[in-house]
Write an enzyme that holds these catalytic residues in place. Sequence first.
Site, mmCIF file in Angstrom:
data_model
loop_
_atom_site.group_PDB
_atom_site.id
_atom_site.type_symbol
_atom_site.label_atom_id
_atom_site.label_comp_id
_atom_site.label_asym_id
_atom_site.label_seq_id
_atom_site.Cartn_x
_atom_site.Cartn_y
_atom_site.Cartn_z
ATOM 1 N N ASP A 113 0.852 -1.186 0.000
ATOM 2 C CA ASP A 113 0.000 0.000 0.000
ATOM 3 C C ASP A 113 0.887 1.234 0.000
ATOM 4 O O ASP A 113 2.016 1.197 0.529
ATOM 5 C CB ASP A 113 -0.911 0.007 1.238
ATOM 6 N N ARG A 143 -19.075 4.619 -11.565
ATOM 7 C CA ARG A 143 -17.774 3.979 -11.693
ATOM 8 C C ARG A 143 -16.932 4.665 -12.766
ATOM 9 O O ARG A 143 -15.711 4.734 -12.664
ATOM 10 C CB ARG A 143 -17.967 2.490 -12.024
ATOM 11 N N ASP A 203 -21.859 -8.909 -9.907
ATOM 12 C CA ASP A 203 -23.205 -8.561 -10.370
ATOM 13 C C ASP A 203 -24.032 -9.827 -10.594
ATOM 14 O O ASP A 203 -25.218 -9.891 -10.250
ATOM 15 C CB ASP A 203 -23.123 -7.771 -11.682
ATOM 16 N N ARG A 250 -25.129 -11.205 -7.315
ATOM 17 C CA ARG A 250 -26.244 -10.425 -6.782
ATOM 18 C C ARG A 250 -27.563 -10.834 -7.430
ATOM 19 O O ARG A 250 -28.594 -10.967 -6.761
ATOM 20 C CB ARG A 250 -25.983 -8.927 -7.008
ATOM 21 N N HIS A 269 -19.196 -3.608 -15.913
ATOM 22 C CA HIS A 269 -19.529 -3.676 -14.488
ATOM 23 C C HIS A 269 -19.983 -2.267 -14.097
ATOM 24 O O HIS A 269 -19.210 -1.450 -13.615
ATOM 25 C CB HIS A 269 -18.307 -4.097 -13.668
#
Length: 320
Positions: free
Chosen positions: A36, A89, A149, A152, A176
């Site tokens: 990171d 997005r 997706d 879901r 997406h």
Amino acid sequence: MLNLQKCAIIGCGNVGATCAYTLMHSGILSEIVLIDANTKKAEGEAMDLNHALPFLAPMKIYAGCYEDLYDCGIIIIAAGAGQAPGETRLDLLQKNKAILSAIVGGIRPVNTEAILLLVSNPVDILTYITLDLSGFDPRRVIGSGTVLDTARLKFLVGQKLGVDSRNVHTFIIGEHGDSELPVWSSANISGIDLYGFCRINGVADYQQELDKMFEEVRTSAYKIIENKGATYYAIAEAVLRIVDSIVRDQDSILPVSTLVEGHYGLSDICLGVPSVIGACGVKSVLDIPLSGGEYADLHASAKALKKALDGLREKAASGV
């Protein structure tokens, strides 16, 4: 020699850290490297995860640097600016391209053979950009695509019809994001045509009900972000599903984001399409049957992604 059981996660925010936790519990890896920009964040996550190992199978988890990636078989890229409430997005594109460029620049000098798994959004465009920046074999540059997706949608259909969601077989494909689409035409419940199953079970106005479910899927990320700030549990499970298929060479069919060249009449774009996933990455892209409307919607989704890419190129050319 690369080690497929050694995985790196670049970006230790909510998504990256939850992916690390989920992968640690899976038992399929021997080593996880956390990287990171905030090194103390990576060190803290590694310490916290290590303290859980006495309850699990032994493995090595540590905060590292790009030099530690030399033998990583899988590199997960989860770094990037977060999606703010009301932000699409695609709005994230400009911010995350710069972050991605620096990450790929760190990977290339030490490892050019790993499988790169993109999770950062907008994932389809960033997968395409990563492919371009890295020069890697397209089979080894994968985005999480519409795997989440699809999960879901399976959950909602299973809930509505009173069946185990694992017995719901369908896909969401395309971007997406806002232009994604469900493939209802070949959907089934353990081999029983979805529409027929709905009729048998007395679901009135079933197409309307299915459309409502899809709309809930399409907007669910926005609702979760509004309520809790970020989505991370389900995407971590989606990442695990992809990684598991790679490590175990399972040949699983998952709608990952990958380079499409000729499939569905499309080319030179990355988007979520059913693909066979194994130890080498994407083994093949499947052309599943689509209705005329689904075919048109998939092309519209690809067009939206290409428009965003063209806009990014124009900004780069103008020096913005």
